[in-house]
Design an enzyme around this catalytic site. Structure first.
Site, PDB file in Angstrom:
ATOM      1  N   HIS A 137      40.764  44.730  41.095  1.00 31.59           N
ATOM      2  CA  HIS A 137      41.293  44.092  39.885  1.00 31.59           C
ATOM      3  C   HIS A 137      41.896  45.214  39.029  1.00 31.59           C
ATOM      4  O   HIS A 137      41.438  46.355  39.103  1.00 31.59           O
ATOM      5  CB  HIS A 137      40.122  43.421  39.168  1.00 31.59           C
ATOM      6  CG  HIS A 137      40.472  42.602  37.970  1.00 31.59           C
ATOM      7  ND1 HIS A 137      40.762  43.159  36.748  1.00 31.59           N
ATOM      8  CD2 HIS A 137      40.557  41.257  37.802  1.00 31.59           C
ATOM      9  CE1 HIS A 137      41.008  42.183  35.883  1.00 31.59           C
ATOM     10  NE2 HIS A 137      40.896  41.024  36.495  1.00 31.59           N
ATOM     11  N   ASP A 214      32.342  47.024  41.326  1.00 31.42           N
ATOM     12  CA  ASP A 214      32.773  45.982  40.397  1.00 31.42           C
ATOM     13  C   ASP A 214      32.259  44.656  40.954  1.00 31.42           C
ATOM     14  O   ASP A 214      32.810  44.114  41.909  1.00 31.42           O
ATOM     15  CB  ASP A 214      34.298  45.997  40.287  1.00 31.42           C
ATOM     16  CG  ASP A 214      34.849  44.766  39.577  1.00 31.42           C
ATOM     17  OD1 ASP A 214      34.045  43.922  39.125  1.00 31.42           O
ATOM     18  OD2 ASP A 214      36.082  44.639  39.493  1.00 31.42           O
ATOM     19  N   GLN A 217      32.901  39.312  40.511  1.00 30.95           N
ATOM     20  CA  GLN A 217      33.019  38.088  41.311  1.00 30.95           C
ATOM     21  C   GLN A 217      31.843  37.918  42.268  1.00 30.95           C
ATOM     22  O   GLN A 217      31.760  36.904  42.967  1.00 30.95           O
ATOM     23  CB  GLN A 217      34.323  38.113  42.124  1.00 30.95           C
ATOM     24  CG  GLN A 217      35.572  38.139  41.286  1.00 30.95           C
ATOM     25  CD  GLN A 217      35.794  36.851  40.511  1.00 30.95           C
ATOM     26  OE1 GLN A 217      35.311  35.785  40.881  1.00 30.95           O
ATOM     27  NE2 GLN A 217      36.526  36.947  39.418  1.00 30.95           N
ATOM     28  N   LYS A 240      31.240  34.872  33.792  1.00 33.95           N
ATOM     29  CA  LYS A 240      31.532  34.357  35.125  1.00 33.95           C
ATOM     30  C   LYS A 240      30.280  33.786  35.789  1.00 33.95           C
ATOM     31  O   LYS A 240      30.332  33.274  36.898  1.00 33.95           O
ATOM     32  CB  LYS A 240      32.150  35.448  36.003  1.00 33.95           C
ATOM     33  CG  LYS A 240      33.554  35.855  35.507  1.00 33.95           C
ATOM     34  CD  LYS A 240      34.289  36.654  36.543  1.00 33.95           C
ATOM     35  CE  LYS A 240      35.407  37.495  35.964  1.00 33.95           C
ATOM     36  NZ  LYS A 240      36.566  36.709  35.530  1.00 33.95           N
ATOM     37  N   CYS A 378      45.623  39.425  37.968  1.00 32.64           N
ATOM     38  CA  CYS A 378      45.342  40.821  37.602  1.00 32.64           C
ATOM     39  C   CYS A 378      45.072  41.665  38.833  1.00 32.64           C
ATOM     40  O   CYS A 378      44.209  42.549  38.827  1.00 32.64           O
ATOM     41  CB  CYS A 378      44.167  40.922  36.633  1.00 32.64           C
ATOM     42  SG  CYS A 378      44.471  40.092  35.085  1.00 32.64           S
TER      43      CYS A 378
END
Lengths: 420, 161
Positions: A137, A214, A217, A240, A378
């Site tokens: 991202h 990261d 998600q 999220k 993104c």
């Protein structure tokens, strides 16, 4: 204070939760758009909030709010305790060894920037190399580019194959004595690819290179165990995973966090201040300057409680069912192409429709109450890799149902009819 | 607004068969517009004569139906017009798209009023307006024009090739 009905609590005794009842926890899903029931398939951008988390925020704001870590009065003690409990919930959620390894940030982006400033600016020097992947991202690209420009360091990029999977052999070839940092997305937001991060972390550690994951998600869909992974940093956002916006977390190994320089200066992050010298506070406070997002952090904790009561494995299994169902239906549609067909995926489907721009797709689907994301997500390097300016993306959560996927398919047929 | 009223036949037709599509060989003016939100890009080239008249205009690029139809209809509308008249149209179209123009008041937009429904879709206003901002940048030879309209995010226009 009376707690609202918590359907999730009954789940422990059940093998398969009643997903219909769980869906009822989400008041926003009762909305209609232009007279059509809302079909919310943009969960990878932001998920919705169950009543239990909303109630927790209301309870905090109506009976527990004050500033934390300061005063000796009743409310300050309650707020400080609840804020600390939220940190401990996150510690358990990611299985960190100590609660002081959990730093509250304003979100994933803020957490990555913290590591870039706190670790990168202190330890990365001219000529050093930072490994990132094509799937990142922008939030895990741009901070490292800024650092590379400032220091004269170099960014090396792991390529992906046609399915949207990382080429692990190429990743391993990128390592050399100049490699000083790895930034790695756990699950691709644009394609849903789940990366083999354990193997990649182990490889980086052979070169004593720290790895930031990261997990924006991943955390809503996978079990995260930072000790088993042995990652050095792990970051994600609350919004999220059914929590509020404005808060996220950074997990960092205590030894690394202690060695790092502070990111932001201000109150709470100090031991003592004179105009000659400031002595910084211990972790986690060293990285939490100013009044933190207290309410949002407590809501974050409540969201973790909600998800763990249902069970992340159960959520993952049900979402996999939704993914299989949607993949099969979309694969059968002429003119529709799924982008990102990794063997290991979360419930994200990026797709293109022949001859129709994603923004037109999004606008026409919206007419049927269907919310998908259209754009580059993104993740422009991913788009460039697949030679498209943008895609449409349907991303599912455990509160979605198969009939909503049927609605998506019907909506895509309408789109194709308009542009016939 | 019902979205069908936006995707009208005239817009779909210009999307399918865009007019003035391509690049001019000997352009006197040129600009490229970007929509950073979706990665769309649009090139506009013009031939403006010494009497400030637009003799030829062409566009090309990667964009959605709304943007492409808007560009196609725009090029048809400004071809043969003076630069001043083109600027008037640019202003009127921007006002139309952002809901500031009363369509019942006198204007020069003609068939371009099919885009009036876009005002109810704030996320798509920039798609319709991008060609017009780009034309404005080209006519004014702007090095790096950011289209600071009343909506956000704004498309970015430059005349770098």
């Amino acid at each position: 204070m009376k707690n609202s009905t918590n359907h999730s609590i009954k789940l422990d005794a059940m093998n398969e939760p009643d997903w219909k009842i769980i869906r009822d926890d989400f008041p926003i899903l009762r909305l209609t758009v232009d007279g059509k029931p809302l079909v919310y398939l943009d969960n990878a951008a932001s998920s919705q909030m169950p009543q239990q988390v909303i109630d927790r925020l209301v309870r905090y704001q109506t009976s527990e709010h004050a500033n934390v870590n300061r005063a000796v009065h009743y409310l300050s003690e309650v707020a400080t305790l609840e804020f600390h409990r939220a940190r401990c919930k996150l510690q358990q959620f990611v299985n960190a060894a100590e609660d002081r390894e959990i730093i509250f940030t304003s979100g994933t982006t803020d957490a990555i920037n913290l590591v870039m400033h706190g670790y990168g600016r202190k330890f990365i020097k001219e000529g050093d190399e930072i490994i990132l992947t094509t799937l990142e991202h922008h939030s895990n690209i741009v901070p490292w580019q800024m650092l590379a420009n400032e220091k004269g360091a170099k960014i090396r990029v792991v390529p992906i194959n046609d399915k949207g999977e990382l080429e692990i052999d190429e990743y391993e070839k990128l390592f050399n004595e100049r490699t000083k940092f790895v930034g790695l997305i756990h699950v691709s937001n644009a394609l849903g690819t789940i990366n083999p991060i354990k193997r990649m972390i182990d490889y980086a550690h052979q070169y004593s290179v720290p790895v930031l994951i990261d997990g924006a998600q991943a955390a809503p869909h996978l079990i995260i165990d930072v000790q088993a992974l042995d990652c050095d940093f792990y970051v994600f956002s609350a919004h999220k995973l059914c929590g509020p916006t404005g808060v996220g977390m950074l997990y960092g190994k205590a030894t690394l966090l202690e060695a790092m320089q502070p990111f932001k200066g201000g109150g709470d992050m100090i031991m003592s201040v004179t105009f000659e010298k400031t002595i910084y506070n211990t972790i986690p406070h060293k990285f939490e300057a100013g009044t933190p997002p207290i309410a949002a952090a407590i809501g974050f904790g409540a969201a973790i409680d909600y998800l763990t009561a249902i069970g992340i494995e159960r959520i993952a299994a049900y979402e996999a069912e939704l993914l299989d169902y949607a993949t099969e239906l979309l694969n059968d549609m002429p003119g529709v192409r799924i982008i990102g067909t990794a063997a290991n995926k979360t419930a994200v489907i990026s797709f293109a429709i022949d001859g129709i721009h994603p923004h037109d797709i999004g606008t026409i689907l919206n007419q049927d109450g269907i919310a998908v994301r259209t754009g580059h997500h993104c993740a422009q390097p991913v788009m460039q890799r697949f030679n498209v300016p943008a895609t449409s993306r349907a991303s599912f959560a455990f509160y979605n149902k198969k009939s909503e996927i049927d609605a998506l398919v019907a909506g895509i047929k309408t789109v194709q009819k308009v542009f016939l | 607004m019902h979205t069908n009223s936006l995707y009208q036949e005239v817009i779909l037709d210009h999307n399918r068969k865009p007019r003035n599509y391509g690049k001019l060989e000997h352009a006197s003016h040129h600009a490229t517009g970007h929509n950073p939100l979706c990665g769309d890009r649009l090139d506009i080239s013009l031939q403006v004569d010494e009497r400030d008249q637009i003799n030829a205009i062409a566009f090309q690029g990667e964009s959605c139906a709304i943007c492409k139809a808007s560009a196609s209809m725009m090029t048809s509308a400004v071809k043969g017009k003076s630069r001043l008249d083109a600027e008037t149209l640019i202003n009127e179209f921007r006002d139309l798209a952002t809901g500031k123009l009363d369509i019942n008041s006198p204007n020069h937009l003609g068939r371009l009023t099919v885009f009036s429904g876009i005002r109810d879709l704030p996320t798509r206003v920039k798609c319709a307006v991008l060609p017009w901002h780009t034309l404005h940048a080209a006519l004014n030879s702007l090095e790096n024009a950011s289209t600071e309209a009343d909506h956000d995010p704004v498309p970015v226009v430059s005349n770098n090739t």
